[in-house]
Design a protein around this motif. Structure first.
Motif, mmCIF file in Angstrom:
data_model
loop_
_atom_site.group_PDB
_atom_site.id
_atom_site.type_symbol
_atom_site.label_atom_id
_atom_site.label_comp_id
_atom_site.label_asym_id
_atom_site.label_seq_id
_atom_site.Cartn_x
_atom_site.Cartn_y
_atom_site.Cartn_z
ATOM 1 N N LYS A 177 0.889 8.673 7.420
ATOM 2 C CA LYS A 177 0.149 8.594 8.678
ATOM 3 C C LYS A 177 0.859 9.381 9.779
ATOM 4 O O LYS A 177 0.972 8.930 10.925
ATOM 5 C CB LYS A 177 -0.051 7.135 9.098
ATOM 6 N N TYR A 220 -2.807 12.088 9.657
ATOM 7 C CA TYR A 220 -3.837 12.273 10.682
ATOM 8 C C TYR A 220 -3.888 13.742 11.084
ATOM 9 O O TYR A 220 -2.900 14.285 11.581
ATOM 10 C CB TYR A 220 -3.519 11.442 11.919
ATOM 11 N N ARG A 271 -9.511 14.068 12.464
ATOM 12 C CA ARG A 271 -9.834 12.829 13.169
ATOM 13 C C ARG A 271 -10.349 13.089 14.578
ATOM 14 O O ARG A 271 -11.072 12.279 15.147
ATOM 15 C CB ARG A 271 -8.577 11.942 13.255
ATOM 16 N N ALA A 325 -2.223 9.009 18.323
ATOM 17 C CA ALA A 325 -1.687 8.700 16.993
ATOM 18 C C ALA A 325 -0.627 7.603 17.027
ATOM 19 O O ALA A 325 -0.342 6.983 15.995
ATOM 20 C CB ALA A 325 -1.097 9.962 16.364
#
Length: 516
Positions: A177, A220, A271, A325
């Motif tokens: 992530k 991401y 995203r 994020a």
């Protein structure tokens, strides 16, 4: 624990966006952060590519390879490059062996497909200076180049180009992530060709490296859609060549936006997408010598397009993305929003700090002001950092860090040539792109044309425009240099050991003088 973020800059626009991003790191916008930065371009000798490489080199020498806080150059930047290394003999026909298909087979479907999408001049154009707005070809070739680079790295084969791709993907795979932001335009060649296929190509490269992670799904990704924001006029003697033409930029941008809105790779990977550009009436001519551009050059080492505030806005799109994020549930509110737009009236409004940093406008204002004042203090005749380092008695005055600091400030603001004439760096170039007015600081700062004028500029009072600007007073029998020096000596008196202390004390001194 330091935060880690990833950036990818693609093509000439991508290089200049990364350039702006590096300057935000020098301001101190990324405290305690590790930056993994990949510069990707087909044109490895491009002047903007070289300028970025030089800038990062100076930055890293000043930074010293550490993450820091509340100082200049606070982020640690690890820099990677990837370029296919095209030569003067490389073209689509050569790389794809198109001639073999066309000559030795009758009604070959592969040759028919090439004929449908690529005209003879496109098939045979030299690739060394990029894809020249031929995205129907560029996407295929960039995917192939990344795949080939993965095989070369895996089997330790010699590469024609610069290939740090495996190291960058290894760093990306080391976590989970992690935020990745991609810079590139959609109206030119390399960026427009690469943004859609980067996810697929990276995933393919990871399979070649036999990794179990999914480098796309496990992280991401975000990007900025940079539509036509500059133009250039090609010389008449180039009209028969395949080149990116300004008159096609608007339709190229529209086509890209339509494609991005429907393409499943784009919609499933990114995203957040940021949309940024100018109206055609406001588009900057980057090849106008009066604006510091390179006349009629659209590739190679002589292409040194000036910096533009649009690229700084792009860098702050990345800043916004990285902030999102870090939230406990990042991008939760973005499920039904693929394009996030910010509108500004170019004609009537000054570019202010809020436009760039929104709720962090005061932080940005303080940090860019501190770096700008530091660059003015570093001017010949003042030499503030040299003088303060000399007082420390523990810093090598002729060392790598001091030399890199002087060179960095010249790229950031102004430097001097061999005849003591001013050279205009990133900040003045952005001001020129705004028509010479209305960007961050008082226009009088950018009106200085000689070293003598800059030395006389009262930036303690005139740095900011507007009512009640931040300022500090200088005594009747004193000077800006002495006022800053006196404050510097009183700031963090126990920190007087090394080059990092020199920078952090200067940073604190300037901010306290103007804002406390």
């Amino acid at each position: 624990m330091a935060k880690k973020i990833f950036l990818i800059g693609i093509g000439g626009t991508g290089m200049r966006c990364l350039e702006s991003f590096v300057h935000t790191c020098a301001m101190g916008m990324y405290d305690e952060t590790e930056v993994e930065m990949l510069a990707l371009d087909t044109d490895k000798d491009n002047g903007n590519f070289v300028r970025l490489r030089t800038l990062v080199d100076h930055y890293n020498k000043v930074n010293g390879g550490n993450v820091k806080k509340d100082t200049f150059f606070s982020a640690k930047i690890k820099y990677y490059e990837f370029s296919p290394g095209y030569t003067d003999n490389d073209s689509f026909s050569v790389l794809s062996k198109y001639a073999n298909l066309d000559t030795h087979r009758v009604n070959d479907p592969s040759a028919d497909l090439v004929d449908m999408f690529l005209s003879p001049d496109v098939r045979n154009m030299n690739l060394k200076d990029g894809y020249r707005a031929q995205t129907q070809m560029g996407s295929l070739l960039m995917y192939y180049a990344i795949e080939q680079a993965a095989y070369e790295a895996k089997y330790n084969l010699r590469s024609k180009g610069t290939n740090n791709l495996r190291d960058f993907l290894s760093a990306l795979n080391a976590g989970n992530k992690q935020p990745v932001f991609v810079f590139g335009s959609v109206f030119g060649g390399t960026g427009a060709s690469s943004i859609p296929i980067i996810p697929l190509a990276f995933r393919r490269a990871d399979k070649i490296f036999e990794r179990n992670n999914d480098v796309i799904a496990d992280n991401y990704f975000g990007s900025i859609v940079l539509t036509n924001y500059f133009k250039f006029d090609v010389k008449n003697d180039n009209l028969n060549e395949v080149v990116a033409r300004s008159e096609n930029f608007a339709i190229n941008s529209q086509s890209a936006l339509m494609f991005y809105n429907e393409d499943p790779t784009i919609t499933s990977t990114y995203r957040r997408l940021y949309l940024l550009g100018r109206q055609s009436s406001e588009t900057r001519d980057v090849l106008d010598p009066a604006n510091g551009g390179s006349k009629g050059v659209t590739g190679g080492q002589n292409q040194k397009n000036p910096a533009d505030y649009i690229e700084l806005l792009a860098a702050f799109a990345a800043y916004n993305f990285f902030k999102e994020a870090q939230k406990p549930e990042p991008f939760k509110d973005d499920q039904d929003k693929r394009f996030l737009c910010l509108e500004h009236d170019y004609g009537t409004n000054k570019l202010d700090f809020r436009l760039f940093a929104q709720e962090d406008e005061q932080v940005f204002k303080e940090k860019i002001a501190a770096l700008t004042v530091a660059s003015l203090l570093d001017l010949k005749g003042t030499d503030f950092f040299f003088a303060m380092a000399k007082e420390f008695g523990t810093i090598d005055l002729e060392g790598v860090q001091m030399d890199a600091l002087h060179k960095y400030f010249a790229l950031y603001n102004v430097g001097l040539d061999s005849n003591d004439n001013l050279t205009k760096g990133w900040l003045p170039q952005m001001n020129a792109g705004r028509g010479g007015q209305g960007i961050f600081f008082d226009d009088a700062l950018f009106a200085c044309c000689t070293l003598k004028e800059l030395q006389k500029f009262k930036y303690n009072k005139q740095l900011f425009a507007g009512d009640n600007p931040a300022r500090f007073d200088v005594g009747v029998f004193s000077s800006i240099f002495n006022t800053v020096k006196q404050k510097f000596v009183k700031t963090d008196e126990n920190k007087r050991a090394n080059f990092d202390d020199l920078l952090s004390r200067a940073y604190s001194t300037i901010i306290e003088l103007y804002f406390n």
